[in-house]
Design an enzyme around this catalytic site. Structure first.
Site, PDB file in Angstrom:
ATOM      1  N   SER A  13     -23.467 -25.782 -23.919  1.00  0.00           N
ATOM      2  CA  SER A  13     -24.299 -25.491 -22.746  1.00  0.00           C
ATOM      3  C   SER A  13     -25.038 -24.177 -22.979  1.00  0.00           C
ATOM      4  O   SER A  13     -24.813 -23.503 -23.985  1.00  0.00           O
ATOM      5  CB  SER A  13     -23.484 -25.489 -21.457  1.00  0.00           C
ATOM      6  N   HIS A  27     -28.361 -32.414 -20.617  1.00  0.00           N
ATOM      7  CA  HIS A  27     -27.086 -32.019 -19.981  1.00  0.00           C
ATOM      8  C   HIS A  27     -26.246 -33.239 -19.584  1.00  0.00           C
ATOM      9  O   HIS A  27     -26.783 -34.215 -19.064  1.00  0.00           O
ATOM     10  CB  HIS A  27     -27.459 -31.204 -18.732  1.00  0.00           C
ATOM     11  N   GLN A  57      -4.440 -33.420 -11.204  1.00  0.00           N
ATOM     12  CA  GLN A  57      -3.787 -33.911  -9.975  1.00  0.00           C
ATOM     13  C   GLN A  57      -4.416 -33.271  -8.738  1.00  0.00           C
ATOM     14  O   GLN A  57      -4.361 -33.828  -7.647  1.00  0.00           O
ATOM     15  CB  GLN A  57      -2.281 -33.613 -10.024  1.00  0.00           C
ATOM     16  N   ASP A  62     -10.247 -30.660 -17.480  1.00  0.00           N
ATOM     17  CA  ASP A  62     -11.716 -30.587 -17.611  1.00  0.00           C
ATOM     18  C   ASP A  62     -12.139 -29.186 -17.206  1.00  0.00           C
ATOM     19  O   ASP A  62     -12.154 -28.853 -16.025  1.00  0.00           O
ATOM     20  CB  ASP A  62     -12.367 -31.639 -16.699  1.00  0.00           C
ATOM     21  N   ALA A  79     -14.571 -25.482 -18.021  1.00  0.00           N
ATOM     22  CA  ALA A  79     -15.478 -24.601 -18.742  1.00  0.00           C
ATOM     23  C   ALA A  79     -14.610 -23.546 -19.438  1.00  0.00           C
ATOM     24  O   ALA A  79     -13.472 -23.296 -19.023  1.00  0.00           O
ATOM     25  CB  ALA A  79     -16.427 -23.926 -17.753  1.00  0.00           C
TER      26      ALA A  79
HETATM   27  P1  NAI Z   1     -12.000 -25.889 -12.618  1.00  0.00           P
HETATM   28  O1  NAI Z   1     -11.706 -24.462 -12.889  1.00  0.00           O
HETATM   29  O2  NAI Z   1     -12.279 -26.301 -11.237  1.00  0.00           O
HETATM   30  O3  NAI Z   1     -10.775 -26.789 -13.155  1.00  0.00           O
HETATM   31  C1  NAI Z   1     -10.320 -26.648 -14.494  1.00  0.00           C
HETATM   32  C2  NAI Z   1      -9.111 -27.540 -14.721  1.00  0.00           C
HETATM   33  O4  NAI Z   1      -8.003 -27.020 -13.980  1.00  0.00           O
HETATM   34  C3  NAI Z   1      -9.276 -28.984 -14.267  1.00  0.00           C
HETATM   35  O5  NAI Z   1      -8.749 -29.846 -15.239  1.00  0.00           O
HETATM   36  C4  NAI Z   1      -8.442 -29.080 -13.004  1.00  0.00           C
HETATM   37  O6  NAI Z   1      -7.881 -30.381 -12.834  1.00  0.00           O
HETATM   38  C5  NAI Z   1      -7.367 -28.083 -13.298  1.00  0.00           C
HETATM   39  N1  NAI Z   1      -6.759 -27.540 -12.084  1.00  0.00           N
HETATM   40  C6  NAI Z   1      -7.392 -26.947 -11.037  1.00  0.00           C
HETATM   41  N2  NAI Z   1      -6.502 -26.577 -10.096  1.00  0.00           N
HETATM   42  C7  NAI Z   1      -5.298 -26.936 -10.570  1.00  0.00           C
HETATM   43  C8  NAI Z   1      -3.969 -26.816 -10.076  1.00  0.00           C
HETATM   44  N3  NAI Z   1      -3.719 -26.267  -8.879  1.00  0.00           N
HETATM   45  N4  NAI Z   1      -2.964 -27.280 -10.819  1.00  0.00           N
HETATM   46  C9  NAI Z   1      -3.185 -27.865 -12.012  1.00  0.00           C
HETATM   47  N5  NAI Z   1      -4.413 -28.008 -12.553  1.00  0.00           N
HETATM   48  C10 NAI Z   1      -5.449 -27.556 -11.822  1.00  0.00           C
HETATM   49  O7  NAI Z   1     -13.189 -26.404 -13.561  1.00  0.00           O
HETATM   50  P2  NAI Z   1     -14.433 -25.578 -14.141  1.00  0.00           P
HETATM   51  O8  NAI Z   1     -14.012 -24.836 -15.353  1.00  0.00           O
HETATM   52  O9  NAI Z   1     -15.082 -24.817 -13.020  1.00  0.00           O
HETATM   53  O10 NAI Z   1     -15.402 -26.772 -14.597  1.00  0.00           O
HETATM   54  C11 NAI Z   1     -16.029 -27.599 -13.612  1.00  0.00           C
HETATM   55  C12 NAI Z   1     -16.824 -28.713 -14.246  1.00  0.00           C
HETATM   56  O11 NAI Z   1     -17.951 -28.188 -14.889  1.00  0.00           O
HETATM   57  C13 NAI Z   1     -16.112 -29.577 -15.275  1.00  0.00           C
HETATM   58  O12 NAI Z   1     -16.243 -30.920 -14.875  1.00  0.00           O
HETATM   59  C14 NAI Z   1     -16.888 -29.354 -16.563  1.00  0.00           C
HETATM   60  O13 NAI Z   1     -16.956 -30.489 -17.410  1.00  0.00           O
HETATM   61  C15 NAI Z   1     -18.241 -29.008 -16.025  1.00  0.00           C
HETATM   62  N6  NAI Z   1     -19.053 -28.259 -16.959  1.00  0.00           N
HETATM   63  C16 NAI Z   1     -20.036 -28.927 -17.612  1.00  0.00           C
HETATM   64  C17 NAI Z   1     -20.870 -28.267 -18.484  1.00  0.00           C
HETATM   65  C18 NAI Z   1     -21.932 -29.013 -19.219  1.00  0.00           C
HETATM   66  O14 NAI Z   1     -22.764 -28.369 -19.837  1.00  0.00           O
HETATM   67  N7  NAI Z   1     -21.958 -30.321 -19.214  1.00  0.00           N
HETATM   68  C19 NAI Z   1     -20.743 -26.821 -18.728  1.00  0.00           C
HETATM   69  C20 NAI Z   1     -19.628 -26.222 -18.022  1.00  0.00           C
HETATM   70  C21 NAI Z   1     -18.832 -26.918 -17.147  1.00  0.00           C
END
Ligand code: NAI
Length: 349
Positions: A140, A116, A307, A174, A176
């Site tokens: 994933s 992971h 941001q 970034d 999911a």
């Molecule tokens: P999230 O839903 O918190 O954010 C998604 C995106 O929306 C981000 O780019 C964030 O900057 C943007 N965002 C959030 N609020 C905003 C706003 N008010 N205005 C503008 N943009 C906004 O992220 P999610 O989907 O919960 O993912 C969380 C983390 O989980 C990520 O870092 C992802 O890489 C990681 N992840 C890793 C996995 C793996 O297997 N390595 C699998 C799934 C997720």
């Protein structure tokens, strides 16, 4: 509680090193995990250390991998991770991709047979820091129903993108490809709160508001998010000759086995397409344009992707990173791991 960034990194590094990672791998892994915590992406920060430690200790992550980068063409390559730590392998593969893109304009580098890799914007940000644009995607474990299905098939297959501006800031998307991360459902379970019916389905594949009945997550935007997670599966799984779809190993299946995950980094050197300074200036203009859009009712400002992390980073830099007390207590204790993940169902309470 609040913990200074350097102290948190030291504690995580120490724990992963005690579990069996080499000092340098533990150091890199800690850096990637603190990157997530520092942005408030706590689902992919120190919360995961006891899981990683258990997997490392049980042999499911190769602590002495033979990392090998195979350059397969002028702009392409495969990083053979040999079952090693994904946080480290994905970082080293991005270094290779950055070097290729600087020299040849574009780079597509796959990582195969890794564990992971955490919050994957860590890797795309590395490229943006060097005036490059990057996309990264990874496999994933299967927890998501395909559109119209009642059984999980794909993972939460995330997509990250980063682009540099002319003033040091960057756009960082970034995400999911699921409506909500699994961690949010666990949180609702712990508080016995209901969840919106758009997040997940029960055993029959019907939308549920009861977090205890969740048997699979839903993709974002119905068939469109389902299509995106399929794309991620093809490009970071099938393309690299790895297990794909429901054949991808579960995070909590046999902790003594390597996970055989894949990741694909795509790096673009803007100077091969346009004037680099103009490109960065236009990214700045885009960010400013977005910030200047009249907000909708209930919003104070339109933010560009990434941001939303700024205020969190600023607060944490000043006051220390917010960490759940139990996690801190574990990190400072002599316990290496708790034996709680082996063969656990991904949907178990
Ligand atoms: P999230 O839903 O918190 O954010 C998604 C995106 O929306 C981000 O780019 C964030 O900057 C943007 N965002 C959030 N609020 C905003 C706003 N008010 N205005 C503008 N943009 C906004 O992220 P999610 O989907 O919960 O993912 C969380 C983390 O989980 C990520 O870092 C992802 O890489 C990681 N992840 C890793 C996995 C793996 O297997 N390595 C699998 C799934 C997720």
């Amino acid at each position: 509680m609040r913990v200074p960034k350097e102290e948190l990194k030291r504690l995580i590094k120490n724990k992963l090193h005690k579990a069996g990672l080499s000092e340098s791998h533990a150091d890199t892994a800690a850096d990637v995990l603190v990157f997530a915590d520092e942005r408030g992406i706590h689902s992919h920060g120190s919360m995961r250390v006891d899981y990683y430690a258990e997997r490392i200790a049980k042999g499911g992550i190769n602590t002495n991998p033979n990392f090998n980068f195979e350059k397969t063409g002028p702009c392409s390559g495969v990083f053979h991770a040999d079952g090693g730590n994904g946080l480290v392998a994905a970082k080293e593969a991005m270094v290779e991709a950055i070097n290729i893109a600087k020299e040849n304009g574009v780079a597509i580098v796959g990582v195969e047979n890794m564990s992971h890799s955490g919050a994957i914007s860590y890797f795309t940000n590395m490229a943006a820091d060097q005036d490059l644009v990057a996309l990264s995607i990874t496999l994933s474990d299967p927890m998501v129903v395909p559109f119209g299905g009642s059984e999980p098939y794909y993972g939460t297959n995330p997509i990250a993108f980063a682009a540099p501006s002319s003033d040091g800031r960057k756009i960082t998307l970034d995400m999911a490809t699921t409506v909500q991360a699994w961690g949010k459902i666990l949180y609702a379970r712990s508080k016995n709160e209901s969840i919106p019916d758009t997040w997940a389905v029960d055993e029959k594949g019907e939308p549920t508001t009861d977090p205890h009945k969740v048997n699979a997550l839903l993709p974002i935007a119905g068939p469109k998010g389902y299509g995106l997670m399929m794309m991620v599966d093809v490009l970071s799984g099938i393309l690299l000759g790895l297990p794909f779809g429901s054949r991808v190993t579960s995070m909590y299946s046999d902790l003594s086995e390597y996970r055989k995950l894949g990741q694909l980094h795509i790096v673009i050197n803007p100077s091969y397409f346009t004037d680099i300074n103009q490109f960065k200036q236009n990214i700045t203009t885009t960010m400013n344009d977005l910030n200047n859009i009249k907000p909708a009712p209930g919003f104070s400002k339109v933010l560009y992707p990434g941001q939303n992390f700024d205020a969190v980073i600023e607060d944490y830099q000043t006051n220390g990173i917010e960490i759940v007390d139990d996690i801190y207590n574990y990190l400072v204790s002599d316990v290496v791991h708790f034996n709680k993940y082996n063969n656990k169902s991904p949907f178990a309470e």
